[in-house]
Scaffold this motif. Structure first.
Motif, PDB file in Angstrom:
ATOM      1  N   VAL A   1       7.796  -8.389   3.512  1.00 26.40           N
ATOM      2  CA  VAL A   1       8.853  -7.488   2.790  1.00 26.40           C
ATOM      3  C   VAL A   1      10.093  -8.280   2.878  1.00 26.40           C
ATOM      4  O   VAL A   1      10.994  -7.974   2.120  1.00 26.40           O
ATOM      5  CB  VAL A   1       8.804  -6.108   3.553  1.00 26.40           C
ATOM      6  CG1 VAL A   1       7.622  -5.497   3.077  1.00 26.40           C
ATOM      7  CG2 VAL A   1       9.011  -5.990   4.899  1.00 26.40           C
TER       8      VAL A   1
ATOM      9  N   SER B   1      12.238  -9.213  -0.396  1.00 32.41           N
ATOM     10  CA  SER B   1      13.266  -8.756  -0.533  1.00 32.41           C
ATOM     11  C   SER B   1      14.665  -9.717  -0.418  1.00 32.41           C
ATOM     12  O   SER B   1      15.514  -9.639  -1.490  1.00 32.41           O
ATOM     13  CB  SER B   1      13.855  -7.864   0.738  1.00 32.41           C
ATOM     14  OG  SER B   1      12.997  -6.739   0.722  1.00 32.41           O
TER      15      SER B   1
ATOM     16  N   TYR C   1      13.200  -9.675  -5.035  1.00 32.46           N
ATOM     17  CA  TYR C   1      13.854  -8.296  -5.206  1.00 32.46           C
ATOM     18  C   TYR C   1      15.274  -8.548  -5.334  1.00 32.46           C
ATOM     19  O   TYR C   1      16.170  -7.797  -6.389  1.00 32.46           O
ATOM     20  CB  TYR C   1      13.471  -7.160  -4.186  1.00 32.46           C
ATOM     21  CG  TYR C   1      13.854  -5.970  -4.613  1.00 32.46           C
ATOM     22  CD1 TYR C   1      13.521  -5.178  -5.570  1.00 32.46           C
ATOM     23  CD2 TYR C   1      15.089  -5.385  -3.833  1.00 32.46           C
ATOM     24  CE1 TYR C   1      13.880  -4.111  -6.000  1.00 32.46           C
ATOM     25  CE2 TYR C   1      15.645  -3.941  -4.219  1.00 32.46           C
ATOM     26  CZ  TYR C   1      14.992  -3.361  -5.285  1.00 32.46           C
ATOM     27  OH  TYR C   1      15.625  -2.241  -5.536  1.00 32.46           O
TER      28      TYR C   1
ATOM     29  N   PHE D   1       1.605  -5.771   1.127  1.00 36.70           N
ATOM     30  CA  PHE D   1       2.889  -5.161   1.284  1.00 36.70           C
ATOM     31  C   PHE D   1       3.974  -5.878   0.804  1.00 36.70           C
ATOM     32  O   PHE D   1       5.128  -5.127   0.388  1.00 36.70           O
ATOM     33  CB  PHE D   1       3.078  -5.552   2.920  1.00 36.70           C
ATOM     34  CG  PHE D   1       2.263  -4.473   3.682  1.00 36.70           C
ATOM     35  CD1 PHE D   1       2.760  -3.069   4.240  1.00 36.70           C
ATOM     36  CD2 PHE D   1       0.810  -4.974   4.204  1.00 36.70           C
ATOM     37  CE1 PHE D   1       1.940  -2.682   5.064  1.00 36.70           C
ATOM     38  CE2 PHE D   1       0.159  -4.149   4.957  1.00 36.70           C
ATOM     39  CZ  PHE D   1       0.811  -2.790   5.295  1.00 36.70           C
TER      40      PHE D   1
ATOM     41  N   LEU E   1       6.306  -4.533  -3.416  1.00 36.44           N
ATOM     42  CA  LEU E   1       7.767  -4.372  -2.975  1.00 36.44           C
ATOM     43  C   LEU E   1       8.501  -4.012  -4.161  1.00 36.44           C
ATOM     44  O   LEU E   1       9.220  -3.181  -4.415  1.00 36.44           O
ATOM     45  CB  LEU E   1       8.478  -5.225  -2.286  1.00 36.44           C
ATOM     46  CG  LEU E   1       9.991  -4.905  -1.653  1.00 36.44           C
ATOM     47  CD1 LEU E   1       9.898  -5.530  -0.122  1.00 36.44           C
ATOM     48  CD2 LEU E   1      10.902  -5.665  -2.213  1.00 36.44           C
TER      49      LEU E   1
ATOM     50  N   THR F   1       7.509  -0.929  -6.127  1.00 33.85           N
ATOM     51  CA  THR F   1       7.673   0.234  -5.478  1.00 33.85           C
ATOM     52  C   THR F   1       9.059   0.772  -5.117  1.00 33.85           C
ATOM     53  O   THR F   1       9.482   1.717  -5.388  1.00 33.85           O
ATOM     54  CB  THR F   1       6.930   0.054  -4.010  1.00 33.85           C
ATOM     55  OG1 THR F   1       5.618  -0.458  -4.169  1.00 33.85           O
ATOM     56  CG2 THR F   1       6.927   1.288  -3.230  1.00 33.85           C
ATOM     57  N   ALA F   2       9.808  -0.234  -5.035  1.00 32.51           N
ATOM     58  CA  ALA F   2      11.432  -0.186  -4.728  1.00 32.51           C
ATOM     59  C   ALA F   2      12.024   0.202  -6.043  1.00 32.51           C
ATOM     60  O   ALA F   2      13.032   1.301  -5.689  1.00 32.51           O
ATOM     61  CB  ALA F   2      12.045  -1.310  -4.099  1.00 32.51           C
TER      62      ALA F   2
ATOM     63  N   ILE G   1      10.988   4.323  -6.454  1.00 39.50           N
ATOM     64  CA  ILE G   1      11.499   5.060  -5.323  1.00 39.50           C
ATOM     65  C   ILE G   1      12.991   5.246  -5.525  1.00 39.50           C
ATOM     66  O   ILE G   1      13.693   6.392  -5.662  1.00 39.50           O
ATOM     67  CB  ILE G   1      11.558   4.361  -4.160  1.00 39.50           C
ATOM     68  CG1 ILE G   1      10.082   4.365  -3.489  1.00 39.50           C
ATOM     69  CG2 ILE G   1      12.331   5.280  -2.905  1.00 39.50           C
ATOM     70  CD1 ILE G   1       9.913   3.601  -2.244  1.00 39.50           C
TER      71      ILE G   1
ATOM     72  N   GLY H   1      14.948   2.385  -2.548  1.00 37.82           N
ATOM     73  CA  GLY H   1      14.039   1.710  -2.658  1.00 37.82           C
ATOM     74  C   GLY H   1      13.985   0.594  -1.410  1.00 37.82           C
ATOM     75  O   GLY H   1      13.004   0.133  -1.109  1.00 37.82           O
TER      76      GLY H   1
ATOM     77  N   TRP I   1      14.444   1.341   1.653  1.00 36.73           N
ATOM     78  CA  TRP I   1      13.846   1.890   2.669  1.00 36.73           C
ATOM     79  C   TRP I   1      12.271   1.377   2.887  1.00 36.73           C
ATOM     80  O   TRP I   1      11.957   1.324   3.763  1.00 36.73           O
ATOM     81  CB  TRP I   1      13.650   3.379   2.654  1.00 36.73           C
ATOM     82  CG  TRP I   1      15.388   4.094   3.060  1.00 36.73           C
ATOM     83  CD1 TRP I   1      16.220   4.515   2.003  1.00 36.73           C
ATOM     84  CD2 TRP I   1      15.756   3.825   4.228  1.00 36.73           C
ATOM     85  NE1 TRP I   1      17.325   4.818   2.803  1.00 36.73           N
ATOM     86  CE2 TRP I   1      17.034   4.433   4.157  1.00 36.73           C
ATOM     87  CE3 TRP I   1      15.445   3.619   5.584  1.00 36.73           C
ATOM     88  CZ2 TRP I   1      18.022   4.491   5.313  1.00 36.73           C
ATOM     89  CZ3 TRP I   1      16.136   3.440   6.771  1.00 36.73           C
ATOM     90  CH2 TRP I   1      17.622   4.129   6.274  1.00 36.73           C
ATOM     91  N   TYR I   2      11.594   1.012   1.975  1.00 29.97           N
ATOM     92  CA  TYR I   2      10.203   0.577   1.840  1.00 29.97           C
ATOM     93  C   TYR I   2      10.366  -0.874   2.816  1.00 29.97           C
ATOM     94  O   TYR I   2       9.481  -0.821   3.528  1.00 29.97           O
ATOM     95  CB  TYR I   2       9.837   0.091   0.250  1.00 29.97           C
ATOM     96  CG  TYR I   2       8.421  -0.519   0.377  1.00 29.97           C
ATOM     97  CD1 TYR I   2       7.466   0.346   0.531  1.00 29.97           C
ATOM     98  CD2 TYR I   2       8.395  -2.026   0.156  1.00 29.97           C
ATOM     99  CE1 TYR I   2       6.151  -0.409   0.347  1.00 29.97           C
ATOM    100  CE2 TYR I   2       7.251  -2.728   0.110  1.00 29.97           C
ATOM    101  CZ  TYR I   2       6.078  -1.779   0.302  1.00 29.97           C
ATOM    102  OH  TYR I   2       4.698  -2.407   0.222  1.00 29.97           O
TER     103      TYR I   2
ATOM    104  N   ILE J   1       8.991  -0.996   7.090  1.00 28.16           N
ATOM    105  CA  ILE J   1       7.898  -1.969   7.327  1.00 28.16           C
ATOM    106  C   ILE J   1       8.219  -2.872   8.253  1.00 28.16           C
ATOM    107  O   ILE J   1       7.610  -3.586   9.104  1.00 28.16           O
ATOM    108  CB  ILE J   1       7.195  -2.435   6.139  1.00 28.16           C
ATOM    109  CG1 ILE J   1       6.623  -1.474   5.142  1.00 28.16           C
ATOM    110  CG2 ILE J   1       6.324  -3.662   6.357  1.00 28.16           C
ATOM    111  CD1 ILE J   1       5.819  -1.953   4.028  1.00 28.16           C
TER     112      ILE J   1
END
Length: 597
Positions: free
Chosen positions: A288, A292, A296, A542, A546, A549-550, A553, A563, A565-566, A570
Motif C-alpha cells: 500500500v 500510494s 495513487y 492489498f 488500492l 478502493t481509495a 471511499i 481513501g 485511510w485504506y 494496512i
C-alpha cells in the motif's frame, strides 16, 4: 536428500564480472516487464475513455482502475503456477515464459479496437489481456529476486537484490518518459480528432461545437504498447544468454529439489505460518505504501487535483529520477542494520504522514481548489437515498437525489459532509450560504427530467464557481503546469516534485530490502514458490486494489482524502504484526543453511 550448502566463505567474496553481467541481464528484462505492465496504469484514464465509453464518467474512472487492478488480482495465481515451475524446472526457463506472455499481451492491447468498434467485447478482451499480464508478472518477480539472491555474496544480498527492486520504478519511469515523448510528437504533428457518440452522431459541447480530442488521446496512446515489441525482442535475447542459478543446478544434480513445491511451501503449518507472517507483517504494508507513493499519487494529481496529464507525468517522472537511488541505499543499509527496521519504519512514516502530505500536495499544485475546499459544503439527504457508488459491473443506476449530488461534487473534487434528513426528503446541497435543491431522476422522464438536470447543473456550477472552485481548467491560472520535461525550476513545480519525492523515498524504504527479506525466509528447494505467493497477494490484492478502493471511499464519504485511510490502516497493521512476528537479523543468515527443510 538435503542440498549441500555452498561454503559460506566462498559466498563472501566479491561477485565476479560474469555474475554481475547475469544480474544486470536479469534486471534489464524485469524492467521491460514492469514497463509493459505499467503502461496501462499510466494511461488508465485515456484507456478508460476508449474502452468504457458506454458508462458515465465517474463509473468509467472506477472501471479503468478496476481493469488496472485486474492484472494485480491474478498475480498470486501466476505466483503459484510459475513459482512451482521455477522450483521444478529452474529459474531461467520460467523467466523466458513470463517475458513472452507479458510482451505479446502488451502488444495486443495496442491493437485492440475500442468500445465504439467492438462493443462490450472490447473491455472484456482488455481485462483478459490485463489478467495475462498479471499472470506473467506473478512469476517474474519471485524468479528475479531468487535468481539474484542466489548469486549474491554473503552479506550483500540487500545491496544486490535492491537492483531488482529498482526495476519496478524504472519500468514506470520508462513508461512515463515514452508517453511524454510520444504525446509531444503526436500532438504537435497531427490534427485533433472529431468525436462521435455510440449512435454515430457528432458529439457537441455545451456551446454546440464539435467535440475534438487530442490525437494522442484518440489513437496515439497505442504507440507505446505497439513499440514494446522491440523491447521484447531485446529482453528475450538477453534472457537467452543467461545461465541457470548455480544453487538450483547443484540442487538438481544432487536430486534434492522439491517434487511438490506448493504442497511443501504451504501444505503444513510450519511453512504456511511463514507465508502468513510475510504477507501481514511485511508485504501488505509494503504494497500500500508502494502504490500510494507512485500510482495513487499519479492518479490523485490528474483526477483529483486536476493537473493536466502531461504535467502530472513530468512531476512524477522527476520524483522517480530523484528518489530511485533510495532503493540501493536502503537495500545496502539493510545489510548492516537489518531489513525489518527499515521496512517497518517506512510503513510507520507513511501511516503517520499521509494525511498531511496529500492535502499539502493539493495546496501547492492547485491553490484555487485548495482555497475553495475551505468553504463548508453540506449535503442534506435521507440516509436511504444515498447509495454506495462503487459499481464494478456498471449495471447499477444512481438516480437518487443524494447520489446525483455526491457524484457531481466528487467530479469537481469538492469536500463535503452529509447531514441526515427525514425519509422522503429530496437531497439538497449547501455551498457556503447558497442552497441548491437536487432532483430525483427516478420520478421524472423526458423533458421534465432534462429540464431538472439542466437547472441543477446550472445552479450547482454557479454555487461552486462563486465559492472559488475552478470548474474550467483553462481558466485556472493557479494550477501547476509543465510546458516541457525540464520545466520544473519554478517554486511551485519544485515543491510538487519534492513532495512526490518524499513519497518515493517511503517507497524505497519499504521496497528496497523486501526481496532479500523474503528470500531469507525460505530454503532453496521451495524458495521461488514460497516467497512469490505472499509477495503477490500483498502487492496484487492489498496494493492493486488500492486506487479503485481509495477512489470509491473518497466518493462515498465526500472527502477526497478519506481513501487514504485504506493505506494508513494496512500500513499500521503491518507495523504491529511485523514488529511482533517477523524475525530479526535475517540479514546475517546463510540462505543455503536450511536446505534440509
Amino acid at each position: 536428500m538435503a542440498y549441500a550448502s555452498p561454503d559460506v566463505t566462498t559466498r563472501s567474496r566479491p561477485m565476479t564480472s560474469e555474475e554481475k553481467k547475469v544480474i544486470l541481464a536479469s534486471s534489464a528484462g524485469t524492467i521491460f516487464e514492469w514497463y509493459d505492465f505499467y503502461l496501462y496504469g499510466s494511461l488508465a484514464s485515456i484507456i478508460g475513455a476508449q474502452f468504457f465509453t458506454a458508462f458515465p464518467e465517474s463509473t468509467r474512472n472506477v472501471f479503468a482502475l478496476l481493469a488496472f487492478a485486474a492484472g494485480f488480482l491474478v498475480r498470486p495465481f501466476g505466483a503459484l503456477v510459475f513459482g512451482a515451475l521455477g522450483d521444478l524446472i529452474g529459474r531461467k526457463y520460467t523467466f523466458l515464459a513470463t517475458i513472452l506472455i507479458m510482451g505479446f499481451s502488451t502488444f495486443l492491447v495496442g491493437l485492440l479496437p475500442g468500445y465504439a468498434s467492438w462493443g462490450i467485447a472490447a473491455p472484456i478482451l482488455l481485462i483478459a489481456l490485463r489478467m495475462l499480464q498479471g499472470l506473467a508478472l506473478g512469476g517474474e518477480y519471485g524468479g528475479a529476486a531468487v535468481y539474484v539472491a542466489e548469486h549474491a555474496p554473503q552479506g550483500q544480498r540487500g545491496y544486490f537484490t535492491s537492483f531488482i527492486q529498482t526495476t519496478a520504478t524504472l519500468g514506470l519511469l520508462l513508461s512515463l518518459v515514452v508517453i511524454l515523448l510520444v504525446t509531444s510528437y503526436v500532438n504537435a504533428n497531427y490534427p485533433a480528432v472529431p468525436q462521435v457518440g455510440l449512435d454515430g452522431q457528432p458529439l457537441l459541447d455545451a456551446a454546440g461545437a464539435q467535440v475534438m480530442l487530442e490525437p494522442f488521446k484518440a489513437w496515439g496512446w497505442r504507440i507505446p504498447f505497439l513499440g514494446s515489441v522491440f523491447l521484447l525482442l531485446i529482453s528475450l535475447y538477453i534472457r537467452l544468454q543467461m545461465n541457470e542459478s548455480p544453487a538450483f543446478k547443484k540442487m538438481k544434480q544432487e536430486g534434492a529439489q522439491s517434487k511438490a513445491p506448493l504442497k511443501e511451501a504451504f501444505g503444513n503449518w510450519r511453512n504456511g505460518k511463514i507465508a502468513l507472517i510475510a504477507l501481514l507483517g511485511l508485504t501488505a504494508g509494503q504494497a500500500v505504501v508502494w502504490y500510494s507513493g507512485q500510482f495513487y499519487a499519479l492518479f490523485f494529481i490528474q483526477n483529483v487535483i486536476k493537473v493536466d496529464q502531461f504535467s502530472a507525468n513530468v512531476f512524477v517522472a522527476w520524483s522517480l529520477i530523484l528518489g530511485t537511488a533510495g532503493f540501493i541505499f536502503f537495500g545496502s543499509l539493510s545489510d548492516r542494520i537489518g531489513r525489518k527496521p527499515i521496512i517497518l519504519g517506512g510503513c510507520a512514516l507513511a501511516a503517520a504522514t499521509y494525511m498531511w502530505v496529500f492535502p499539502m500536495l493539493t495546496a501547492v499544485a492547485n491553490p484555487a481548489l485548495h482555497a475553495a475546499q475551505q468553504i463548508p459544503v453540506t449535503v442534506t439527504a435521507a440516509p436511504e437515498d444515498c447509495s454506495f457508488q462503487f459499481n464494478p459491473v456498471g449495471t447499477a443506476q444512481f438516480n437518487n437525489s443524494c447520489d446525483i449530488v455526491k457524484a457531481t461534487l466528487s467530479k469537481s473534487s469538492v469536500n463535503s459532509e452529509t447531514v441526515d434528513a427525514p425519509a422522503g426528503t429530496v437531497a439538497s446541497v449547501k455551498v457556503g450560504d447558497t442552497v441548491v435543491q437536487s432532483y430525483d431522476a427516478n420520478a421524472l422522464t423526458g423533458d421534465a427530467l432534462a429540464a431538472e438536470k439542466a437547472r441543477f447543473t446550472a445552479e450547482i456550477n454557479a454555487a461552486l464557481t462563486a465559492a472559488g472552485y475552478p470548474l474550467t481548467a483553462a481558466d485556472n491560472t493557479t494550477v501547476a503546469r509543465a510546458d516541457h520535461f525540464f520545466d520544473i525550476l519554478n517554486a511551485q513545480n519544485i515543491q510538487i516534485v519534492l513532495i512526490l519525492t518524499y513519497l518515493i523515498v517511503l517507497v524505497t524504504m519499504v521496497y528496497g530490502p523486501i526481496a532479500a527479506q523474503l528470500v531469507e525466509l525460505y530454503p532453496t528447494r521451495i524458495r521461488y514458490s514460497g516467497l512469490s505467493l505472499p509477495y503477490h497477494i500483498g502487492n496484487g490484492w492489498f496494493g492493486g486494489l488500492l486506487p479503485a478502493t481509495a477512489f470509491a471511499i473518497s466518493a462515498q464519504t465526500g472527502n477526497i482524502y478519506a481513501g487514504l485511510w485504506y493505506a494508513i490502516v494496512i500500513a499500521a497493521m503491518t507495523v504491529i504484526i511485523g514488529t511482533i512476528f517477523v524475525p530479526n537479523d535475517s540479514h546475517k543468515k546463510d540462505i543455503f543453511a536450511d536446505d534440509n527443510v
